[in-house]
Enzyme design. Sequence first.
Site, short mmCIF file in Angstrom:
data_model
loop_
_atom_site.label_atom_id
_atom_site.label_comp_id
_atom_site.label_asym_id
_atom_site.label_seq_id
_atom_site.Cartn_x
_atom_site.Cartn_y
_atom_site.Cartn_z
N PRO A 11 50.69 36.19 32.25
CA PRO A 11 50.09 34.95 32.73
C PRO A 11 48.64 35.08 33.17
O PRO A 11 48.25 36.07 33.79
CB PRO A 11 50.98 34.56 33.92
CG PRO A 11 51.70 35.81 34.31
CD PRO A 11 51.85 36.60 33.04
N ASN A 12 47.90 34.04 32.85
CA ASN A 12 46.49 33.86 33.23
C ASN A 12 45.51 34.72 32.45
O ASN A 12 44.30 34.54 32.58
CB ASN A 12 46.29 34.08 34.74
CG ASN A 12 47.09 33.10 35.57
OD1 ASN A 12 46.94 31.90 35.41
ND2 ASN A 12 47.97 33.60 36.44
N ARG A 19 37.77 33.99 34.37
CA ARG A 19 38.63 34.21 35.53
C ARG A 19 38.17 35.43 36.35
O ARG A 19 38.16 36.55 35.83
CB ARG A 19 40.06 34.47 35.04
CG ARG A 19 41.04 34.83 36.13
CD ARG A 19 42.35 35.37 35.55
NE ARG A 19 43.25 35.74 36.62
CZ ARG A 19 44.25 36.61 36.49
NH1 ARG A 19 44.49 37.18 35.32
NH2 ARG A 19 45.01 36.90 37.51
N TYR A 24 37.83 41.25 36.51
CA TYR A 24 38.25 41.37 35.11
C TYR A 24 37.10 41.40 34.11
O TYR A 24 37.34 41.52 32.91
CB TYR A 24 39.21 40.22 34.77
CG TYR A 24 40.40 40.16 35.70
CD1 TYR A 24 41.26 41.25 35.82
CD2 TYR A 24 40.65 39.05 36.50
CE1 TYR A 24 42.34 41.22 36.69
CE2 TYR A 24 41.73 39.00 37.36
CZ TYR A 24 42.57 40.10 37.46
OH TYR A 24 43.63 40.07 38.32
N ASN A 75 50.44 44.23 29.28
CA ASN A 75 49.79 43.87 30.54
C ASN A 75 50.61 42.71 31.09
O ASN A 75 50.39 41.55 30.71
CB ASN A 75 48.33 43.46 30.35
CG ASN A 75 47.66 43.19 31.69
OD1 ASN A 75 48.33 43.04 32.71
ND2 ASN A 75 46.34 43.12 31.69
N ALA A 78 50.68 39.20 36.64
CA ALA A 78 51.36 39.04 37.93
C ALA A 78 52.85 39.39 37.86
O ALA A 78 53.45 39.80 38.87
CB ALA A 78 51.18 37.61 38.43
N HIS A 81 54.46 42.66 39.30
CA HIS A 81 54.82 42.86 40.70
C HIS A 81 56.07 42.09 41.11
O HIS A 81 56.48 42.15 42.27
CB HIS A 81 53.63 42.44 41.58
CG HIS A 81 52.30 42.90 41.05
ND1 HIS A 81 51.99 44.24 40.91
CD2 HIS A 81 51.22 42.21 40.56
CE1 HIS A 81 50.77 44.34 40.39
NE2 HIS A 81 50.29 43.14 40.16
N GLU A 99 52.07 50.55 30.09
CA GLU A 99 51.68 49.46 31.00
C GLU A 99 50.18 49.54 31.21
O GLU A 99 49.64 50.63 31.45
CB GLU A 99 52.41 49.64 32.34
CG GLU A 99 51.99 48.65 33.41
CD GLU A 99 52.62 48.96 34.78
OE1 GLU A 99 53.55 49.81 34.84
OE2 GLU A 99 52.17 48.37 35.77
N HIS A 101 46.56 47.61 32.95
CA HIS A 101 45.88 46.60 33.78
C HIS A 101 44.38 46.79 33.62
O HIS A 101 43.89 47.92 33.62
CB HIS A 101 46.27 46.76 35.25
CG HIS A 101 47.74 46.66 35.45
ND1 HIS A 101 48.41 45.46 35.43
CD2 HIS A 101 48.68 47.62 35.63
CE1 HIS A 101 49.70 45.69 35.59
NE2 HIS A 101 49.89 46.98 35.71
N LEU A 102 43.69 45.68 33.52
CA LEU A 102 42.22 45.74 33.43
C LEU A 102 41.63 46.30 34.72
O LEU A 102 40.74 47.15 34.69
CB LEU A 102 41.68 44.33 33.18
CG LEU A 102 42.05 43.73 31.82
CD1 LEU A 102 42.15 42.22 31.93
CD2 LEU A 102 41.05 44.13 30.77
N SER A 103 42.12 45.80 35.85
CA SER A 103 41.59 46.21 37.15
C SER A 103 42.38 47.39 37.68
O SER A 103 43.50 47.66 37.23
CB SER A 103 41.67 45.03 38.13
OG SER A 103 43.02 44.66 38.34
N ARG A 108 43.23 47.17 45.15
CA ARG A 108 43.27 45.75 45.50
C ARG A 108 44.36 45.49 46.54
O ARG A 108 44.77 46.41 47.24
CB ARG A 108 43.46 44.93 44.20
CG ARG A 108 42.32 45.16 43.20
CD ARG A 108 42.51 44.35 41.93
NE ARG A 108 42.50 42.92 42.21
CZ ARG A 108 42.87 41.99 41.32
NH1 ARG A 108 43.26 42.38 40.10
NH2 ARG A 108 42.84 40.71 41.63
N ARG A 112 49.87 44.30 45.03
CA ARG A 112 49.67 44.75 43.64
C ARG A 112 49.98 46.24 43.46
O ARG A 112 49.90 46.77 42.35
CB ARG A 112 48.22 44.49 43.19
CG ARG A 112 47.86 43.03 43.14
CD ARG A 112 46.46 42.81 42.59
NE ARG A 112 45.95 41.52 43.03
CZ ARG A 112 46.23 40.35 42.43
NH1 ARG A 112 46.96 40.31 41.34
NH2 ARG A 112 45.74 39.22 42.92
C1 DQA Z 1 46.26 42.52 36.08
C2 DQA Z 1 46.49 42.89 37.56
C3 DQA Z 1 47.56 42.00 38.17
O1 DQA Z 1 47.76 42.35 39.53
C4 DQA Z 1 47.13 40.55 38.10
O2 DQA Z 1 48.15 39.70 38.59
C5 DQA Z 1 46.70 40.12 36.74
C6 DQA Z 1 45.93 41.05 35.91
C7 DQA Z 1 45.09 43.34 35.47
O3 DQA Z 1 45.01 43.37 34.25
O4 DQA Z 1 44.29 43.92 36.20
O5 DQA Z 1 46.88 38.98 36.35
O6 DQA Z 1 47.43 42.84 35.36
#
Ligand code: DQA
Length: 146
Positions: A11-12, A19, A24, A75, A78, A81, A99, A101-103, A108, A112
């Site tokens: 999502p997102n 965003r 990101y 990825n 959210a 978690h 798995e 994650h960009l960040s 953070r 997370r």
């Molecule tokens: C994310 C990190 C997650 O905590 C967050 O909810 C995201 C993006 C990342 O790619 O850093 O939507 O997965």
Amino acid sequence: MASTIFVLNGPNLNRLGSREPEHYGRTTLADIERLCRETGEDLGLDVEFRQTNFEGLMVDWIQEAGDVAQGLIINPAAYTHTSVAIHDAIRAAEIPAVEIHLSNVFARESFRHHSFVSPVAHGVICGFGATGYRLAIEALSDVIRT
Ligand code: DQA
């Protein structure tokens, strides 16, 4: 025959580019898809790249990957978690999963820091932005070959 890998985004992530660029960056999901296709081509992998905002659809796609693909990059955003359903689907798929994650989620908020996905992943990459997708494909390619 070329191996197939699924690259699934939660999502997102369709909003990447605009965003929260402080977390990101400015790279869009279309840019990441291009990077994944180019990396896959170099390594002789067929890349199936998708994004959804729906948990159940993500579960359907993980099941599909288990049926037709040799590896999975995910990825879960959210859902990382929160989602026992995604944990269960990856475990049942019985293909190696990375798995990503960009960040750097550990730098953070504390919510997370826990991932339902990490225990069923072959490995985890976080904090390298879009480059992490390339690293994930290279790592998964090695895992598939060995
Ligand atoms: C994310 C990190 C997650 O905590 C967050 O909810 C995201 C993006 C990342 O790619 O850093 O939507 O997965």
